[in-house]
Design a protein around this motif. Sequence first.
Motif, mmCIF file in Angstrom:
data_model
loop_
_atom_site.group_PDB
_atom_site.id
_atom_site.type_symbol
_atom_site.label_atom_id
_atom_site.label_comp_id
_atom_site.label_asym_id
_atom_site.label_seq_id
_atom_site.Cartn_x
_atom_site.Cartn_y
_atom_site.Cartn_z
ATOM 1 N N UNK A 19 0.882 -0.909 0.039
ATOM 2 C CA UNK A 19 0.166 0.152 0.155
ATOM 3 C C UNK A 19 0.743 1.792 -0.304
ATOM 4 N N UNK A 20 1.027 1.836 -1.106
ATOM 5 C CA UNK A 20 2.355 2.897 -1.650
ATOM 6 C C UNK A 20 1.350 4.403 -1.007
ATOM 7 N N UNK A 21 0.663 4.524 -1.197
ATOM 8 C CA UNK A 21 -0.554 5.386 -0.615
ATOM 9 C C UNK A 21 -1.872 5.224 -0.168
ATOM 10 N N UNK A 22 -2.234 5.895 0.727
ATOM 11 C CA UNK A 22 -3.291 5.536 1.859
ATOM 12 C C UNK A 22 -4.283 6.482 1.849
ATOM 13 N N UNK A 23 -5.236 7.200 1.328
ATOM 14 C CA UNK A 23 -6.663 8.687 1.335
ATOM 15 C C UNK A 23 -5.543 9.201 1.956
ATOM 16 N N UNK A 24 -5.231 9.874 0.827
ATOM 17 C CA UNK A 24 -4.729 11.090 0.265
ATOM 18 C C UNK A 24 -5.199 12.070 -0.339
ATOM 19 N N UNK A 25 -5.521 12.941 0.633
ATOM 20 C CA UNK A 25 -6.715 14.254 0.195
ATOM 21 C C UNK A 25 -5.773 15.787 0.048
ATOM 22 N N UNK A 26 -5.275 16.479 -0.881
ATOM 23 C CA UNK A 26 -5.075 17.725 -0.238
ATOM 24 C C UNK A 26 -5.266 18.743 -1.192
#
Length: 333
Positions: A19-26
């Motif tokens: 899991x390289x990215x998890x729940x990214x928000x920006x």
Amino acid sequence: MIEIRHLNKTFGTGEGAVHALEDISLTVEAGEIFGIIGLSGAGKSTLVRCMNLLERPTDGSLVVDGQEITALGGKELRKARQSISMIFQSFNLLMQRTALNNICFPLELAGWNRADAVARARELLKLVGLEDRENAYPAQLSGGQKQRVAIARALATNPKVLLCDEATSALDPTTTVSILELLKELNRSLGVTVVVITHQMSVIEEICSRVAILDGGVIVEQGRVQDIFSNPQTDIGRKLVYPGGVRIDDLPASRVVRIAFNGGSSYEPLIATLAIDCGVKVNILGADTRNIDGKAFGTMLLGLPEDPNDAARALNYIRSQPNITVEEVPAHD
């Protein structure tokens, strides 16, 4: 300009999935220079490659300039990518092409005729200060010159977004400064939105207005650079902001206070004025401060005088100063 919501990226399946990215928000605003920082393996390069779909997210939403990029494919995606350019740590120039022809390459792919492509390439070479090197091959250019050609190539199709993936990591400090100055000037003059991926906090403080800290594929902090610098909230944030921070356990046993500079003028010497105004001398046990646009951020550890009256005068004076907070270090009471 860029809206990322609940983006995830997983490589592989089952027990071997990463899991390289998890729940990214920006959100990156139009015309700003936004930084994304983290240590090696934090997921920075994966995130930036998801921004132009060089890596397709496993799920989540990516909107660039009002367009949902993750919904595109084929010809539509290729057209959208013309407005999202990228520069790399290793430059990625074509070694068999001159500087001029490297810049012409994306224009050729976009269907420009040769005369117009050459004219545009020469315009960009002048913009990055290399108009006299158009016939030079990459092997004949310095690292800084190669990156300037790469920046010119990235600007060829008039992108709205410029993604910079560790763009200065392979450069010496002096060349790094010149490339960052160029990026700031291009941001000002062209209005291009810049996203800077780096592991160097010095790059963030030099060029960015806001920053997100990535750790283990998760955004753990984000906000204005000056806010993150003045008061990092996480262990990784403190490690990045104060990489050479002082270990309290290593300090001599005495009354110690920690002061934090929160954006006051960098040109008002606190310790000197303390000695002059109060007649009190203190020991600087450790400091990690920075000047960002003429404002001071960071922390300093001070050893107060043994005399309680002198120590009280010093504390009262420091507490009376604007944009400075102070706390006693309990282990040294």
